[in-house]
Design a protein around this motif. Structure first.
Motif, PDB file in Angstrom:
ATOM      1  N   LEU A 166       0.821  -1.206   0.000  1.00  0.00           N
ATOM      2  CA  LEU A 166       0.000   0.000   0.000  1.00  0.00           C
ATOM      3  C   LEU A 166       0.857   1.259   0.000  1.00  0.00           C
ATOM      4  O   LEU A 166       1.938   1.307   0.609  1.00  0.00           O
ATOM      5  CB  LEU A 166      -0.941  -0.017   1.190  1.00  0.00           C
ATOM      6  N   LYS A 167       0.345   2.272  -0.692  1.00  0.00           N
ATOM      7  CA  LYS A 167       1.013   3.561  -0.825  1.00  0.00           C
ATOM      8  C   LYS A 167       0.101   4.654  -0.258  1.00  0.00           C
ATOM      9  O   LYS A 167      -1.124   4.458  -0.156  1.00  0.00           O
ATOM     10  CB  LYS A 167       1.291   3.859  -2.292  1.00  0.00           C
ATOM     11  N   SER A 168       0.691   5.789   0.028  1.00  0.00           N
ATOM     12  CA  SER A 168      -0.112   6.886   0.577  1.00  0.00           C
ATOM     13  C   SER A 168      -1.223   7.285  -0.387  1.00  0.00           C
ATOM     14  O   SER A 168      -2.314   7.666   0.040  1.00  0.00           O
ATOM     15  CB  SER A 168       0.782   8.087   0.893  1.00  0.00           C
ATOM     16  N   GLU A 169      -0.964   7.159  -1.667  1.00  0.00           N
ATOM     17  CA  GLU A 169      -1.985   7.538  -2.648  1.00  0.00           C
ATOM     18  C   GLU A 169      -3.142   6.548  -2.736  1.00  0.00           C
ATOM     19  O   GLU A 169      -4.107   6.782  -3.466  1.00  0.00           O
ATOM     20  CB  GLU A 169      -1.357   7.739  -4.033  1.00  0.00           C
ATOM     21  N   ASP A 170      -3.062   5.445  -2.011  1.00  0.00           N
ATOM     22  CA  ASP A 170      -4.194   4.522  -1.929  1.00  0.00           C
ATOM     23  C   ASP A 170      -5.196   4.954  -0.863  1.00  0.00           C
ATOM     24  O   ASP A 170      -6.271   4.348  -0.739  1.00  0.00           O
ATOM     25  CB  ASP A 170      -3.706   3.105  -1.596  1.00  0.00           C
ATOM     26  N   THR A 171      -4.863   5.982  -0.110  1.00  0.00           N
ATOM     27  CA  THR A 171      -5.770   6.490   0.912  1.00  0.00           C
ATOM     28  C   THR A 171      -7.065   6.981   0.278  1.00  0.00           C
ATOM     29  O   THR A 171      -7.050   7.824  -0.620  1.00  0.00           O
ATOM     30  CB  THR A 171      -5.103   7.636   1.694  1.00  0.00           C
ATOM     31  N   ALA A 172      -8.178   6.432   0.741  1.00  0.00           N
ATOM     32  CA  ALA A 172      -9.483   6.756   0.157  1.00  0.00           C
ATOM     33  C   ALA A 172     -10.562   5.998   0.912  1.00  0.00           C
ATOM     34  O   ALA A 172     -10.266   5.135   1.741  1.00  0.00           O
ATOM     35  CB  ALA A 172      -9.529   6.353  -1.317  1.00  0.00           C
ATOM     36  N   ILE A 173     -11.799   6.338   0.604  1.00  0.00           N
ATOM     37  CA  ILE A 173     -12.923   5.504   1.022  1.00  0.00           C
ATOM     38  C   ILE A 173     -13.165   4.507  -0.107  1.00  0.00           C
ATOM     39  O   ILE A 173     -13.263   4.902  -1.275  1.00  0.00           O
ATOM     40  CB  ILE A 173     -14.180   6.339   1.288  1.00  0.00           C
ATOM     41  N   TYR A 174     -13.256   3.242   0.255  1.00  0.00           N
ATOM     42  CA  TYR A 174     -13.442   2.173  -0.726  1.00  0.00           C
ATOM     43  C   TYR A 174     -14.893   1.689  -0.680  1.00  0.00           C
ATOM     44  O   TYR A 174     -15.441   1.437   0.404  1.00  0.00           O
ATOM     45  CB  TYR A 174     -12.480   1.023  -0.433  1.00  0.00           C
ATOM     46  N   TYR A 175     -15.474   1.570  -1.861  1.00  0.00           N
ATOM     47  CA  TYR A 175     -16.882   1.201  -1.994  1.00  0.00           C
ATOM     48  C   TYR A 175     -17.042  -0.049  -2.844  1.00  0.00           C
ATOM     49  O   TYR A 175     -16.395  -0.209  -3.884  1.00  0.00           O
ATOM     50  CB  TYR A 175     -17.664   2.318  -2.680  1.00  0.00           C
ATOM     51  N   CYS A 176     -17.957  -0.877  -2.433  1.00  0.00           N
ATOM     52  CA  CYS A 176     -18.401  -2.035  -3.200  1.00  0.00           C
ATOM     53  C   CYS A 176     -19.536  -1.568  -4.116  1.00  0.00           C
ATOM     54  O   CYS A 176     -20.351  -0.723  -3.716  1.00  0.00           O
ATOM     55  CB  CYS A 176     -18.893  -3.076  -2.206  1.00  0.00           C
ATOM     56  N   ASN A 177     -19.589  -2.100  -5.335  1.00  0.00           N
ATOM     57  CA  ASN A 177     -20.582  -1.633  -6.308  1.00  0.00           C
ATOM     58  C   ASN A 177     -21.214  -2.766  -7.078  1.00  0.00           C
ATOM     59  O   ASN A 177     -20.541  -3.727  -7.481  1.00  0.00           O
ATOM     60  CB  ASN A 177     -19.917  -0.666  -7.288  1.00  0.00           C
ATOM     61  N   LEU A 178     -22.516  -2.612  -7.305  1.00  0.00           N
ATOM     62  CA  LEU A 178     -23.278  -3.521  -8.146  1.00  0.00           C
ATOM     63  C   LEU A 178     -24.074  -2.671  -9.132  1.00  0.00           C
ATOM     64  O   LEU A 178     -24.664  -1.659  -8.724  1.00  0.00           O
ATOM     65  CB  LEU A 178     -24.252  -4.341  -7.297  1.00  0.00           C
ATOM     66  N   VAL A 179     -24.099  -3.066 -10.393  1.00  0.00           N
ATOM     67  CA  VAL A 179     -25.000  -2.455 -11.365  1.00  0.00           C
ATOM     68  C   VAL A 179     -26.036  -3.493 -11.746  1.00  0.00           C
ATOM     69  O   VAL A 179     -25.689  -4.562 -12.266  1.00  0.00           O
ATOM     70  CB  VAL A 179     -24.254  -1.960 -12.612  1.00  0.00           C
ATOM     71  N   ARG A 180     -27.272  -3.183 -11.473  1.00  0.00           N
ATOM     72  CA  ARG A 180     -28.358  -4.105 -11.798  1.00  0.00           C
ATOM     73  C   ARG A 180     -29.490  -3.317 -12.410  1.00  0.00           C
ATOM     74  O   ARG A 180     -29.948  -2.326 -11.835  1.00  0.00           O
ATOM     75  CB  ARG A 180     -28.846  -4.838 -10.543  1.00  0.00           C
ATOM     76  N   ASN A 181     -29.946  -3.763 -13.568  1.00  0.00           N
ATOM     77  CA  ASN A 181     -30.992  -3.042 -14.292  1.00  0.00           C
ATOM     78  C   ASN A 181     -30.627  -1.569 -14.474  1.00  0.00           C
ATOM     79  O   ASN A 181     -31.466  -0.673 -14.304  1.00  0.00           O
ATOM     80  CB  ASN A 181     -32.339  -3.175 -13.562  1.00  0.00           C
ATOM     81  N   ARG A 182     -29.350  -1.343 -14.814  1.00  0.00           N
ATOM     82  CA  ARG A 182     -28.807  -0.010 -15.092  1.00  0.00           C
ATOM     83  C   ARG A 182     -28.807   0.898 -13.869  1.00  0.00           C
ATOM     84  O   ARG A 182     -28.620   2.113 -13.997  1.00  0.00           O
ATOM     85  CB  ARG A 182     -29.559   0.670 -16.236  1.00  0.00           C
ATOM     86  N   TYR A 183     -29.011   0.333 -12.692  1.00  0.00           N
ATOM     87  CA  TYR A 183     -28.996   1.139 -11.469  1.00  0.00           C
ATOM     88  C   TYR A 183     -27.764   0.768 -10.651  1.00  0.00           C
ATOM     89  O   TYR A 183     -27.456  -0.407 -10.486  1.00  0.00           O
ATOM     90  CB  TYR A 183     -30.261   0.892 -10.656  1.00  0.00           C
ATOM     91  N   ASP A 184     -27.092   1.797 -10.155  1.00  0.00           N
ATOM     92  CA  ASP A 184     -25.909   1.589  -9.331  1.00  0.00           C
ATOM     93  C   ASP A 184     -26.288   1.439  -7.863  1.00  0.00           C
ATOM     94  O   ASP A 184     -26.983   2.303  -7.302  1.00  0.00           O
ATOM     95  CB  ASP A 184     -24.963   2.788  -9.438  1.00  0.00           C
TER      96      ASP A 184
END
Length: 116
Positions: A86-104
């Motif tokens: 890991l690097k300092s530039e990896d600092t962030a909020i990480y989100y899990c994502n699903l696209v279903r029926n064109r909805y995020d």
């Protein structure tokens, strides 16, 4: 209803590792591509990695290739992100994502801070 719940974030020193997990429910998990995004302060949300429904195909942002690994367990309905070197530039909020029926659909996010 669809639910995505991330966990595993925290504070880690540069060069360290973290493993993020996303627990999914409310949909046919194995039928969908799952993705991890991240958003650093003042930045746009960016795609980090994606994995196909069966897990046989993965893609990564150039910035994380060779350091991060996305995986899934369809029996447990979880998708994970192993983050190494890991690097300092990896600092962030990480989100899990699903696209279903064109909805995020998004989880609430998990904070990753890389700092000495």
């Amino acid at each position: 209803q669809v639910q995505l719940v991330e966990s595993g974030g925290g504070l880690v020193q540069p060069g360290g590792s973290l493993r993020l997990s996303c627990a999914a429910s409310g949909f046919a998990f194995s039928s969908y591509v799952m993705k991890w995004y991240r958003q650093a302060p003042g930045e746009e949300r960016e795609l980090v990695a994606s994995i196909s429904g069966a897990g046989g195909s993965t893609n990564y942002a150039d910035s994380v290739k060779g350091r991060f690994t996305i995986s899934r367990d369809n029996a447990k309905k979880t998708v994970s992100l192993q983050m190494n070197s890991l690097k300092s530039e990896d600092t962030a909020i990480y989100y899990c994502n699903l696209v279903r029926n064109r909805y995020d659909y998004w989880g609430q996010g998990t904070q990753v801070t890389v700092s000495s």
